[in-house]
Scaffold this active site. Structure first.
Site, PDB file in Angstrom:
ATOM      1  N   CYS A  79       0.820  -1.211   0.000  1.00 17.75           N
ATOM      2  CA  CYS A  79       0.000   0.000   0.000  1.00 17.75           C
ATOM      3  C   CYS A  79       0.858   1.267   0.000  1.00 17.75           C
ATOM      4  O   CYS A  79       1.689   1.447   0.888  1.00 17.75           O
ATOM      5  CB  CYS A  79      -0.915  -0.017   1.226  1.00 17.75           C
ATOM      6  SG  CYS A  79      -1.892   1.496   1.418  1.00 17.75           S
ATOM      7  N   LYS A 120     -10.434  -7.547   6.535  1.00 19.84           N
ATOM      8  CA  LYS A 120     -11.013  -6.773   7.633  1.00 19.84           C
ATOM      9  C   LYS A 120     -11.326  -7.649   8.847  1.00 19.84           C
ATOM     10  O   LYS A 120     -12.471  -7.748   9.284  1.00 19.84           O
ATOM     11  CB  LYS A 120     -12.269  -6.031   7.157  1.00 19.84           C
ATOM     12  CG  LYS A 120     -12.017  -5.122   5.960  1.00 19.84           C
ATOM     13  CD  LYS A 120     -13.232  -4.304   5.623  1.00 19.84           C
ATOM     14  CE  LYS A 120     -13.083  -3.559   4.301  1.00 19.84           C
ATOM     15  NZ  LYS A 120     -11.959  -2.650   4.254  1.00 19.84           N
ATOM     16  N   VAL A 164      -5.426   0.375   6.080  1.00 16.19           N
ATOM     17  CA  VAL A 164      -4.053   0.535   6.548  1.00 16.19           C
ATOM     18  C   VAL A 164      -3.509   1.833   5.951  1.00 16.19           C
ATOM     19  O   VAL A 164      -3.966   2.253   4.889  1.00 16.19           O
ATOM     20  CB  VAL A 164      -3.171  -0.668   6.131  1.00 16.19           C
ATOM     21  CG1 VAL A 164      -3.501  -1.875   6.955  1.00 16.19           C
ATOM     22  CG2 VAL A 164      -3.290  -0.976   4.639  1.00 16.19           C
ATOM     23  N   GLU A 179      -4.883   6.919   9.427  1.00 18.23           N
ATOM     24  CA  GLU A 179      -4.709   7.926   8.378  1.00 18.23           C
ATOM     25  C   GLU A 179      -3.218   8.250   8.243  1.00 18.23           C
ATOM     26  O   GLU A 179      -2.575   8.736   9.168  1.00 18.23           O
ATOM     27  CB  GLU A 179      -5.512   9.214   8.625  1.00 18.23           C
ATOM     28  CG  GLU A 179      -6.989   9.027   8.785  1.00 18.23           C
ATOM     29  CD  GLU A 179      -7.678   8.527   7.523  1.00 18.23           C
ATOM     30  OE1 GLU A 179      -7.045   8.523   6.440  1.00 18.23           O
ATOM     31  OE2 GLU A 179      -8.848   8.129   7.618  1.00 18.23           O
ATOM     32  N   SER A 180      -2.678   8.005   7.061  1.00 19.50           N
ATOM     33  CA  SER A 180      -1.227   7.994   6.871  1.00 19.50           C
ATOM     34  C   SER A 180      -0.526   9.287   7.276  1.00 19.50           C
ATOM     35  O   SER A 180       0.453   9.257   8.037  1.00 19.50           O
ATOM     36  CB  SER A 180      -0.881   7.641   5.418  1.00 19.50           C
ATOM     37  OG  SER A 180      -1.370   8.612   4.514  1.00 19.50           O
TER      38      SER A 180
END
Length: 256
Positions: free
Chosen positions: A37, A64, A77, A89-90
């Site tokens: 990701c 999930k 993720v 939240e990145s």
């Protein structure tokens, strides 16, 4: 029909696999990640860049599982468990690391309030212009749609490049702005190979910057072998991906 989840390679490979091996011991900070990701890679680069202790846990966000949903009800993720509390939240995670680990070096946001706000303007640009254009290009199925998305992505990279102040976006120091855009630099070969994208279209300054960024140690340490990304990005190229990003792009909604 979408490709079954079983075809996704289950764990990091190459250099990234070695990085994972180094981060299996229990820590106050547990990093829930999907190796493939790009949003995960942002947070991972930050952890590696600043030398923050963490425990890496691979999850399949498509499945999930209950414990992961307890950590992040959105089922996405990256996510953290920090001393028993959950965050996600990145870019929020990246900024959290600035605050929670003030002694870790280097810092990735400027100390000066104006410079910090300026950095956030360009973090917003990456989120609203570069990332959506990238996914639109990958998922576009017609020639016209691909041409429009390719032009939008090239223009966004060129606009970003005009503001680069040194070897890195803010000058000499590698910053969170560089972190934010790095995953879309290292995976642009997908658009090159399948959508006719060329770095040169965004100008020489972008080409030089992109080449420097993809060689940064923290970026290299969070990249798996290219062949294992093929199944992931193949879903986007066929517009079959069922990630929340793909669904939002398909529906012309804001990326969650």
């Amino acid at each position: 029909m979408p490709v079954p989840d079983e075809k996704i390679f289950p764990h990091a490979t190459g250099v990234a696999a070695k990085t994972v091996e180094e981060h299996q011991a229990p820590q106050d900070l547990v990093f829930y990640a999907g190796w493939f990701c790009p949003f995960v890679q942002r947070t991972w680069i930050t952890l590696e860049e600043r030398g923050i202790p963490y425990q890496y846990k691979e999850v399949n966000p498509y499945k999930k599982e209950k414990h992961f949903l307890d950590i992040n009800p959105k089922g996405l993720v990256p996510a953290f468990e920090y001393k028993g509390k959950a965050l996600y939240e990145s870019l929020i995670l990246c900024e959290f690391l600035e605050d929670a680990y003030p002694d870790a070096k280097p810092r990735l946001l400027p100390a000066d309030p104006f410079e910090r706000a300026y950095a956030r303007i360009w973090l917003d640009f990456v989120a609203k212009s570069i990332v959506p254009a990238n996914f639109r290009l990958l998922q576009a199925q017609t020639r016209d749609a691909q041409e429009d998305a390719r032009a939008a992505l090239t223009a966004a990279f060129a606009q970003f490049a005009e503001q680069i102040q040194g070897p890195y976006f803010l000058g000499e120091a590698f910053s969170l702005v560089d972190v934010a855009v790095a995953p879309w630099v290292v995976c642009d070969y997908i658009a090159v190979e399948h959508r006719g994208f060329r770095r040169e279209g965004a100008g020489a300054k972008w080409v030089e910057y992109a080449e420097r960024l993809e060689k940064r140690e923290s970026v290299v340490r969070t990249c798996s072998d290219k062949e294992h990304y093929a199944e992931i990005y193949g879903r986007y190229l066929r517009d079959e991906a069922q990630s929340e990003v793909a669904k939002a792009t398909r529906a012309s909604r804001v990326i969650p």
